[in-house]
Design an enzyme around this catalytic site. Structure first.
Site, PDB file in Angstrom:
ATOM      1  N   ARG A 146      -3.175  -1.982  -5.471  1.00  0.00           N
ATOM      2  CA  ARG A 146      -2.610  -1.315  -6.653  1.00  0.00           C
ATOM      3  C   ARG A 146      -1.111  -1.500  -6.782  1.00  0.00           C
ATOM      4  O   ARG A 146      -0.613  -1.687  -7.886  1.00  0.00           O
ATOM      5  CB  ARG A 146      -3.017   0.152  -6.708  1.00  0.00           C
ATOM      6  N   THR A 147      -0.379  -1.465  -5.704  1.00  0.00           N
ATOM      7  CA  THR A 147       1.074  -1.566  -5.845  1.00  0.00           C
ATOM      8  C   THR A 147       1.461  -2.949  -6.370  1.00  0.00           C
ATOM      9  O   THR A 147       2.270  -3.085  -7.283  1.00  0.00           O
ATOM     10  CB  THR A 147       1.784  -1.280  -4.504  1.00  0.00           C
ATOM     11  N   LYS A 187       4.545 -19.225   9.626  1.00  0.00           N
ATOM     12  CA  LYS A 187       5.141 -20.318  10.421  1.00  0.00           C
ATOM     13  C   LYS A 187       6.294 -19.795  11.272  1.00  0.00           C
ATOM     14  O   LYS A 187       6.982 -20.563  11.918  1.00  0.00           O
ATOM     15  CB  LYS A 187       5.661 -21.413   9.483  1.00  0.00           C
ATOM     16  N   ARG A 245       6.719  -5.776   0.041  1.00  0.00           N
ATOM     17  CA  ARG A 245       6.011  -4.875   0.976  1.00  0.00           C
ATOM     18  C   ARG A 245       5.938  -5.568   2.324  1.00  0.00           C
ATOM     19  O   ARG A 245       5.676  -6.779   2.390  1.00  0.00           O
ATOM     20  CB  ARG A 245       4.609  -4.562   0.482  1.00  0.00           C
ATOM     21  N   HIS A 270       8.295   4.475   0.460  1.00  0.00           N
ATOM     22  CA  HIS A 270       7.557   3.864  -0.642  1.00  0.00           C
ATOM     23  C   HIS A 270       8.120   4.480  -1.926  1.00  0.00           C
ATOM     24  O   HIS A 270       7.461   5.275  -2.590  1.00  0.00           O
ATOM     25  CB  HIS A 270       6.062   4.180  -0.484  1.00  0.00           C
TER      26      HIS A 270
END
Lengths: 307, 142
Positions: free
Chosen positions: A54-55, A83, A104, A132
């Site tokens: 959702r975010t 990597k 995020r 958040h």
């Protein structure tokens, strides 16, 4: 004037800036056509080192509704992090391509590192169990639209109050308003951390109480903020299994609640809110999702300096 | 016990008895090749017992960070055999690469090149927090 290069923590925003964002979000809700091309030729990079539905979709939908474009990745396996590239280098490179970054990361503080290295604004879209801020903005817009004000509210937080970043961020945002009281409902193991009590609640002379009963203070609450016990925050699976079903909200438990109480939840839910509650007029968690998109639109506009 | 007076250097005084070696290690004094005297359990009117470190050279180092280890110590700067400055260290507002963040969830746990920076968030209680994850280090052992 909105002067913010990056948004890492909700307290990076003053209450006046939050009011400004809310006013813009409400104008977007009322007049969506006015905003359809505001971000034309602008690019948002969504750097999601940890899965999120959702975010990420909310940020992408917000940018698309403003007429902009979106680039990015949705898990670290599909980025150069796999990597061994550092967050600093990834962000330095991406800031050459995009006008604004939403990030995020499972590690706490990663977006702050990103903001120090980036040449374009960085929005923290969640860093581990830490912050958040855009979820908090969605919560605040929902509270404003449902209650009309932030003062004189009694807010119950239920569930995982130890690792719940949305809980900590919303507390930090709400302590700045007048006569706000908190009720913390959780099992012993997931209680609100002591440093939040001393450095946030006591430091701001906030009234609060702790309880393990979901029903006990129900009739006093203006807002009930439910949270999920998050598997990904536990190092030990056995602890997660033991605590995950601690609280389940049902219509029966809501019987003593005020008629206009709002039930909020940052989602996703597992089973902590019974689906029967979805039809209860107090349920506001799906409105919260929609509000999340509008407030992110407002934030992108403000951070890009677009009026 | 006689220790020669120093002509140009630093005397770190009023160290809590028994902590001189912590400061010796923290300042990496083992890397210097000048004379260094560590005086343990010297008698003190104010403290009963105290430790003292005398360093026979002028150092360019962040002595304020000593305030994190022991905020009661004083630093005397000696030039040409005379005391030219007496400093009382305070808890520094920021600590850079003095202590390490031990939170396994912090970004510093997996990206080695990031400096470990802590900010003083509560001067009264001497609480520092990592600027990235906001966790506080474990209390120093007494």
């Amino acid at each position: 004037m909105f002067e913010l290069k990056s948004l890492i923590d909700i307290t990076d925003l003053t209450p006046e800036e939050i009011d400004e964002l809310i006013a813009t979000a409400e104008d977007i809700i009322e007049n969506p056509d006015k905003y359809r091309e505001k971000c034309k030729y602008k690019k948002l990079a969504t750097l999601f080192f940890e899965p999120s539905t959702r975010t990420r979709l909310s940020f992408e939908a917000a940018m698309l509704e403003l007429g902009g474009s979106v680039i990015g990745f949705s898990e670290s396996n599909s980025s150069s992090a796999s990597k061994g590239e550092s967050v600093s280098d990834t962000v330095k490179v991406v800031s050459c391509y995009a006008d604004i970054i939403a990030m995020r990361h499972p590690k706490e503080g990663a977006p702050m590192i990103a903001s120090m290295r980036s040449d374009v604004p960085v929005i923290n879209a969640g860093d581990g169990g830490h912050n958040h801020p855009t979820q908090t903005l969605a919560d605040l817009l929902t509270i404003k639209r449902e209650k009309g004000h932030f003062d004189n509210l009694t807010i119950g937080f239920c569930g995982d109050l130890k690792f719940g970043r949305t809980v900590h961020s919303l507390i930090n945002a709400m302590v700045r308003y007048k006569n706000v009281k908190f009720v913390f409902i959780s099992p012993q193991e997931l209680k609100i951390p002591d440093y939040i009590k001393t450095e946030v609640l006591d430091a701001n002379s906030i009234q609060y109480c702790e309880t393990s009963s979901l029903e006990h203070y129900m009739s006093e609450l203006d807002i009930l903020y439910m949270t999920r016990v998050q598997r990904e925050r536990f190092f030990n699976e056995a602890d997660y299994v033991r605590l995950k079903d601690s609280y389940v909200l049902t219509n029966e438990k809501l019987q003593s609640a005020k008629e206009d109480m709002c039930v909020l939840h940052p989602l996703p839910r597992v089973n902590e809110i019974s689906v029967d509650v979805d039809d209860n007029p107090r349920a506001c968690y799906f409105k919260q999702v929609k509000n999340g998109k509008y407030i992110r639109e407002a934030l992108i506009l403000k951070m890009l300096g677009i009026e | 016990m006689n220790i020669d007076a120093i002509r140009n250097g630093i005397v770190i005084d009023h160290i809590k008895a028994g902590r001189a070696m912590d400061i010796y290690k923290f300042l990496r004094l083992d890397e210097l090749d000048c004379s260094i005297a560590i005086i343990k359990n010297a008698s003190s009117e104010k403290m009963g017992k105290k430790d003292i470190i005398k360093i026979d050279t002028v150092l360019d180092m962040d002595l304020d960070a000593l305030g994190y280890i022991d905020p009661n110590i004083s630093v005397n700067i000696i030039k040409d055999g005379k005391l030219i400055e007496k400093r009382h260290v305070e808890l520094p507002a920021t600590l850079k690469n003095v202590i390490k963040c031990e939170n396994p969830r912090c970004i510093t746990s997996c990206e080695q090149e990031i400096p470990h920076i802590f900010k003083l968030t509560n001067r009264e209680k001497g609480v520092y927090r990592c600027i990235y994850c906001e966790s506080a280090p474990k209390q120093k052992s007494e």
